[in-house]
Design a protein around this motif. Structure first.
Motif, short mmCIF file in Angstrom:
data_model
loop_
_atom_site.label_atom_id
_atom_site.label_comp_id
_atom_site.label_asym_id
_atom_site.label_seq_id
_atom_site.Cartn_x
_atom_site.Cartn_y
_atom_site.Cartn_z
N VAL A 1 0.84 -1.20 0.00
CA VAL A 1 0.00 0.00 0.00
C VAL A 1 0.88 1.25 0.00
N GLU A 2 1.89 1.28 0.86
CA GLU A 2 2.81 2.42 0.90
C GLU A 2 3.51 2.60 -0.45
N LEU A 3 3.97 1.50 -1.01
CA LEU A 3 4.71 1.58 -2.27
C LEU A 3 3.85 2.19 -3.38
N VAL A 4 2.62 1.73 -3.49
CA VAL A 4 1.74 2.22 -4.56
C VAL A 4 1.25 3.63 -4.26
N ASP A 5 0.94 3.89 -2.99
CA ASP A 5 0.49 5.24 -2.61
C ASP A 5 1.59 6.29 -2.86
N ASN A 6 2.86 5.86 -2.76
CA ASN A 6 3.96 6.79 -2.92
C ASN A 6 4.47 6.93 -4.35
N ASN B 1 -1.36 3.06 -18.06
CA ASN B 1 -2.00 4.14 -17.33
C ASN B 1 -1.29 4.23 -16.00
N ASN B 2 -0.81 5.40 -15.63
CA ASN B 2 -0.01 5.53 -14.42
C ASN B 2 -0.88 5.41 -13.17
N LEU B 3 -1.17 4.16 -12.80
CA LEU B 3 -2.00 3.91 -11.62
C LEU B 3 -1.21 4.20 -10.35
N THR B 4 -1.68 5.15 -9.58
CA THR B 4 -1.07 5.48 -8.30
C THR B 4 -2.17 5.45 -7.24
N GLY B 5 -1.80 5.14 -6.00
CA GLY B 5 -2.78 5.00 -4.93
C GLY B 5 -3.35 3.59 -4.96
N PHE B 6 -3.25 2.89 -3.84
CA PHE B 6 -3.64 1.47 -3.84
C PHE B 6 -5.15 1.29 -4.02
N ASP B 7 -5.94 2.11 -3.34
CA ASP B 7 -7.40 1.98 -3.51
C ASP B 7 -7.81 2.32 -4.94
N ASN B 8 -7.17 3.31 -5.51
CA ASN B 8 -7.44 3.66 -6.91
C ASN B 8 -7.08 2.51 -7.83
N ILE C 1 -10.58 -6.48 -0.47
CA ILE C 1 -9.52 -6.74 -1.45
C ILE C 1 -8.20 -6.19 -0.93
N ARG C 2 -8.25 -5.00 -0.38
CA ARG C 2 -7.05 -4.35 0.16
C ARG C 2 -6.43 -5.21 1.26
N ASP C 3 -7.25 -5.65 2.21
CA ASP C 3 -6.74 -6.44 3.33
C ASP C 3 -6.13 -7.76 2.86
N ARG C 4 -6.79 -8.41 1.92
CA ARG C 4 -6.28 -9.69 1.42
C ARG C 4 -4.97 -9.48 0.64
N GLN D 1 3.85 -1.43 -9.95
CA GLN D 1 2.49 -1.45 -10.53
C GLN D 1 2.11 -2.85 -11.02
N THR D 2 3.07 -3.58 -11.59
CA THR D 2 2.81 -4.95 -12.04
C THR D 2 2.45 -5.84 -10.86
N VAL D 3 3.24 -5.76 -9.80
CA VAL D 3 2.99 -6.60 -8.62
C VAL D 3 1.66 -6.22 -7.97
N ALA D 4 1.37 -4.93 -7.89
CA ALA D 4 0.09 -4.50 -7.32
C ALA D 4 -1.08 -5.05 -8.11
N ARG D 5 -0.99 -5.01 -9.43
CA ARG D 5 -2.07 -5.54 -10.27
C ARG D 5 -2.25 -7.04 -10.02
N ARG D 6 -1.13 -7.76 -9.95
CA ARG D 6 -1.21 -9.21 -9.71
C ARG D 6 -1.85 -9.50 -8.36
N LEU D 7 -1.47 -8.74 -7.34
CA LEU D 7 -2.04 -8.92 -6.01
C LEU D 7 -3.54 -8.64 -5.99
N VAL D 8 -3.94 -7.55 -6.61
CA VAL D 8 -5.35 -7.17 -6.64
C VAL D 8 -6.17 -8.22 -7.39
N ASP D 9 -5.68 -8.67 -8.52
CA ASP D 9 -6.38 -9.72 -9.28
C ASP D 9 -6.58 -10.97 -8.44
N ARG D 10 -5.51 -11.40 -7.77
CA ARG D 10 -5.60 -12.62 -6.97
C ARG D 10 -6.52 -12.43 -5.76
#
Length: 300
Positions: free
Chosen positions: A6-11, A34-41, A58-61, A281-290
């Motif tokens: 969350v910190e990494l993506v938010d920053n 698309n420059n996705l920034t912010g974890f909730d976004n 989703i965020r907690d998981r 961003q790649t890792v965040a997308r993979r985490l969110v999908d899973r």
């Protein structure tokens, strides 16, 4: 303790040289990034979910998956970060070598630093190896089948394809020229394993590269880079990419006054961290999908 996902993506920055550079390369892979920034976004953009309760689940998981040491996500982010941390040192080395060639009383610097082409080739090829290792970690597959890497690249999308497009442009074409693939292969073929062993990025990931000796690891790096040749050639040909066309596009976003490509490459090395940026961003997308899939299945 390392930062949470969350910190990494938010920053992640929404502007700056890295973002401007990546935007300038949209013409290479149109509409993919698309420059996705912010974890909730990111959660909302990837899943389409807007309900606070679902987003929080989703965020907690995703946080739990990232923090689990048995999962590959932290290791993948670490790999993406390693290659960008070394770029400033590599760039300084390349610039020192150029100064040594042009200014007599600094000529001794040429004896203390690697040749620019060797430095750039190692930067390029080790980044390719890092991409392969991260891909294998994220998909829980073996590093043995290098030949399938090129096919895997053909399936890349979003941040991943932008990262590889930037690699071709910024670490291939600009510093090494239109024949960068042949030049890199020739450099690797004539490289002394001792030179590789001195490379700081190689030292950081050496234990992850298969092979019992530095020579074996050099063979793996050479084979991995070779497996991407077809994909890279196709990207360059299909988009009509040249160092000049890339620089023209970049100049629409970044004021690069000097058109000497070796200096441009050094400037980009010192001022951008596109591998880390898009890697997070790649890792965040993979985490969110899973996480979304697991929540949808009722497992969590």
């Amino acid at each position: 303790m390392s930062k949470s996902i969350v910190e990494l993506v938010d920053n992640l920055p929404s502007g700056g040289v890295t973002v401007m550079m990546l935007k300038s390369l949209d013409f290479v892979v149109p509409g993919e990034w698309n420059n996705l920034t912010g974890f909730d976004n990111t959660i909302q953009a990837v899943t389409g979910e807007t309900k606070r309760k679902v987003v929080d689940k989703i965020r907690d998981r995703a946080i739990a998956l990232y923090e689990n040491p048995n999962e590959p996500y932290q290791a993948a982010v670490g790999l993406y970060q390693i290659v960008d941390r070394a770029d400033t040192a590599l760039a300084a080395s390349a610039v020192a070598n150029k100064i040594g060639q042009k200014i007599g009383f600094l000529s001794f610097l040429g004896n203390l630093t690697p040749k620019a082409d060797v430095t750039q080739t190692l930067d390029l090829c080790i980044k390719v190896v890092v991409e392969l290792i991260a891909l294998c970690k994220l998909n829980n597959i073996s590093l043995d089948n290098i030949g399938s890497f090129g096919a895997a690249l053909s399936d890349y999308k979003h941040e991943s394809i932008m990262r590889m497009a930037a690699l071709v442009c910024v670490d291939g074409l600009i510093p090494l020229g239109p024949d960068f693939i042949k030049k890199a292969q020739s450099t690797l073929a004539g490289l002394n394993p001792g030179t590789l062993q001195q490379n700081s990025t190689f030292q950081s990931i050496s234990n992850l590269i298969p092979g019992g000796s530095v020579g074996d690891k050099l063979g793996f790096i050479t084979a991995t880079f070779g497996s991407t040749q077809g994909w890279m050639n196709n990207l360059v040909r299909s988009r009509g990419l040249t160092p000049e066309s890339i620089l023209r596009s970049m100049n629409q976003y970044i004021d690069i006054a000097d058109n000497k490509l070796d200096y441009v490459a050094a400037f980009l090395d010192m001022t951008t961290n596109y591998y880390e940026h898009t890697g997070i961003q790649t890792v965040a997308r993979r985490l969110v999908d899973r996480a979304y899939a697991e929540i949808g299945s009722g497992r969590y």
